[in-house]
Write an enzyme that holds these catalytic residues in place. Structure first.
Site, PDB file in Angstrom:
ATOM      1  CE  LYS A   4      33.013  12.555 -21.415  1.00 11.83           C
ATOM      2  NZ  LYS A   4      34.274  13.208 -21.079  1.00 11.83           N
ATOM      3  CG  ASN A   5      30.806  16.063 -23.512  1.00 10.44           C
ATOM      4  OD1 ASN A   5      31.074  15.324 -22.562  1.00 10.44           O
ATOM      5  ND2 ASN A   5      31.700  16.869 -24.053  1.00 10.44           N
ATOM      6  CB  CYS A  15      39.528  15.774 -17.278  1.00  9.21           C
ATOM      7  SG  CYS A  15      39.553  14.398 -18.422  1.00  9.21           S
ATOM      8  NE  ARG A  49      35.994  20.050 -15.025  1.00  9.00           N
ATOM      9  CZ  ARG A  49      35.692  19.025 -15.833  1.00  9.00           C
ATOM     10  NH1 ARG A  49      35.145  19.251 -17.005  1.00  9.00           N
ATOM     11  NH2 ARG A  49      35.941  17.776 -15.475  1.00  9.00           N
ATOM     12  CG  ASP A  92      36.029  19.662 -24.447  1.00  2.93           C
ATOM     13  OD1 ASP A  92      36.785  19.900 -23.495  1.00  2.93           O
ATOM     14  OD2 ASP A  92      34.849  19.310 -24.301  1.00  2.93           O
ATOM     15  NE  ARG A 105      36.880  10.774 -17.686  1.00  2.00           N
ATOM     16  CZ  ARG A 105      36.663  12.077 -17.885  1.00  2.00           C
ATOM     17  NH1 ARG A 105      37.635  12.856 -18.307  1.00  2.00           N
ATOM     18  NH2 ARG A 105      35.485  12.603 -17.655  1.00  2.00           N
TER      19      ARG A 105
END
Length: 430
Positions: free
Chosen positions: A22-23, A116, A121, A309, A407
C-alpha cells in the site's frame, strides 16, 4: 457497519501470498500526473486508500482501468481541477498529489489530508520543503495553495526524516530545471521503490535509501510497466499472527530484509523463522511452547528501526509472551489506544506517557457467541492487532471498524481464513 466476528483458538497452517505494498503503491500512483503516457502498475491491492486516490486522479483526467489486479493508467491529457474535499479527507496519501501537480502544472490547490487517527501528523515538513525549492505556499480556509514562481536549486534539510515529505519534495522536483538535495531524507524501502519507478520513467535521481537524495529535474517523464515492492507491513502483521496464535505459515512474495528488525525480535522470543530470497516461514508449536522468559523492549523509529506500523501487532504477541515488554512509541502518540482494547480480553498493560509496560498473561479470553467481547479499532494497524488478539483469545470477539482495516488489506478475512482462522465479516446495525 461491517465488523469482524472471530472465534479464537485455531492455529494457522498454509501459505499466504503478499500483494504489492500500500505505502509503495500510493506514492507511485500520486506520481502519475507527472507522466505523459500510459503506465501499468502490477499487483495493486484493491483497498479503500487506493480507490480514493484513483478517484482523485480521475478528477484530473487520468484514464483508469483495472485488468486482472493490474492498473492501466493513461495520463497523457490532464486538466488542472480542484480535488474533492471529502475524498482528500479520507486519505493521508492525498498530500502526495501536491508535489506531482506542481511538477506537471506549476501550481496546485489541495485540502488538508485525512487518514488514520494515530496522533498529530503535521505537514509542516512538506510545506517548508516546497518553500525551500521555490514554491509559494499559502494555507487558507482549510486549503493549501501552491504556485511555482521560480525554479530554485537548493538543499532541503528535514528536521525529521519524514517519508511523506521526502516523497513530496522528490515529486515536486523531478520535472523541470531544479537541482535539489534532500538532507536527512527518509530511507524507507517505499522511498527506494518510488525512485526506482521514477528513474524507469526517465527521472534523474540518486541516493535513495540513504539520508541524502539528489534530484536533477528533467523535461519529461514517460509511461512504464512496473511492479511495486511487496507489503512489508502486511508481511510483518501475518508473522505476528502466527507467532501469537501458533501454527506453520509460509509467506511468499516478500523481501525478508525489509522485516529484519521484526524477525530478530521474534526469533529472540523463541519463534522459529526461516527465510529465503522471497519467502518467510514462521513456526510456533503451541504444544511445545518455546517462548522464552525474558524482559524485552520495543522502540519505534524510522527505517531501518522498528516500524511504528508493526508496534500494535507485536504488542499483542507480547501480551501472551512470558516476561515483561516495555514499548516506547516515538512517532505517534495515539498508537497505544490498542492496549485499552486488548485489556478487555485480559491483557495486562500499564501506559504512562509514551511507554507501555506489557506483562505477559497465560491467555486472552473472549465471550460467548451470543455475547462476544467487543473491541474497536481506532486505526488500521490497531485493527489488525485486534484481529490477532481475537484469534488468540478463547471464545468470540467482535472487532468494530472493519472499514479501517480495509484501508490496508484487500481481504484480510480471505487471507487468514485460508490458513485456518475462524473469521468472518458481518454487518450490524449502528
Amino acid at each position: 457497519m461491517e465488523k469482524f466476528l472471530i472465534e479464537g483458538g485455531n492455529t494457522l497452517h498454509g501459505t499466504i501470498r503478499i500483494q504489492s505494498a500500500k505505502n509503495a503503491c500510493l506514492p507511485i500512483l500520486a506520481a502519475i500526473p507527472l507522466i505523459e503516457g500510459r503506465t501499468i502498475i502490477r499487483d495493486v491491492p484493491k483497498i479503500s486508500d487506493i480507490d480514493n486516490l484513483l478517484h482523485i486522479l480521475a478528477g484530473f483526467g487520468v484514464k483508469i482501468q483495472w485488468k486482472n489486479g493490474d492498473l492501466h493508467l493513461d495520463s497523457t491529457n490532464l486538466v488542472m481541477n480542484e480535488i474533492n474535499v471529502e475524498t482528500a479527507k479520507k486519505i493521508r496519501g492525498s498530500i502526495l498529489v501536491l508535489g506531482s501537480l506542481i511538477g506537471r502544472f506549476g501550481s496546485a490547490s489541495l485540502p488538508f489530508p485525512g487518514g488514520c487517527n494515530i496522533g498529530a501528523r503535521p505537514i509542516d515538513l512538506h510545506l517548508n520543503g516546497l518553500r525551500d525549492i521555490g514554491i509559494n505556499v499559502r494555507e487558507r480556509n482549510g486549503m493549501i495553495n501552491c504556485i511555482a514562481k521560480r525554479a530554485k536549486s537548493s538543499a532541503v534539510y528535514l528536521d525529521f526524516p519524514s517519508v511523506g515529505a521526502t516523497e513530496n519534495i522528490i515529486l515536486a522536483s523531478v520535472r523541470g530545471s531544479r537541482s535539489v538535495k534532500i538532507i536527512n531524507a527518509a530511507k524507507e524501502p517505499e522511498i527506494v521503490d518510488l525512485v526506482n519507478f521514477l528513474r524507469k520513467c526517465g527521472a534523474c535521481i540518486k541516493g535513495e535509501g540513504t539520508d541524502t537524495v539528489i534530484i536533477q529535474g528533467v523535461k519529461k517523464l514517460g509511461g512504464v510497466d512496473y511492479t511495486p515492492i511487496p507489503d512489508r507491513i502486511n508481511t510483518g502483521s501475518y508473522m505476528c499472527a502466527v507467532a501469537t496464535v501458533g501454527g506453520d505459515v509460509t509467506l511468499t512474495n516478500v523481501i525478508p530484509e525489509h522485516n529484519y528488525s521484526l524477525i530478530k525480535k521474534l526469533i529472540n522470543s523463541g519463534i522459529d523463522i526461516t527465510y529465503s530470497t522471497n519467502s518467510i516461514r514462521v513456526v510456533k508449536d503451541i504444544n511445545n511452547n518455546k517462548t522464552k522468559l525474558q524482559n524485552s523492549s520495543i522502540q519505534t523509529a524510522p527505517y531501518p528501526g522498528f516500524s511504528t506500523d508493526i508496534q500494535p501487532q507485536l504488542g499483542v504477541f507480547s501480551s501472551l509472551k512470558k516476561g515483561t515488554t516495555i514499548v516506547t512509541e516515538n512517532l505517534f502518540e495515539n498508537r497505544f489506544k490498542v492496549y485499552e482494547e486488548i485489556a478487555k480480553l485480559g491483557a495486562k498493560v500499564c501506559i504512562k506517557d509514551r511507554k507501555a509496560t506489557i506483562t505477559g498473561v497465560q491467555r486472552l479470553v473472549g465471550g460467548e457467541r451470543e455475547n462476544p467481547v467487543v473491541v474497536k479499532a481506532n486505526d488500521l494497524r490497531a485493527g489488525v492487532g485486534l484481529v490477532i488478539a481475537g484469534m488468540a483469545a478463547s471464545g468470540y470477539t467482535i472487532v468494530e471498524r472493519a472499514d479501517i482495516v480495509a484501508r490496508g488489506h484487500e481481504d484480510i478475512v480471505r487471507d487468514l481464513a485460508a490458513v485456518g482462522a475462524s473469521i468472518s465479516l458481518i454487518c450490524m446495525e449502528k
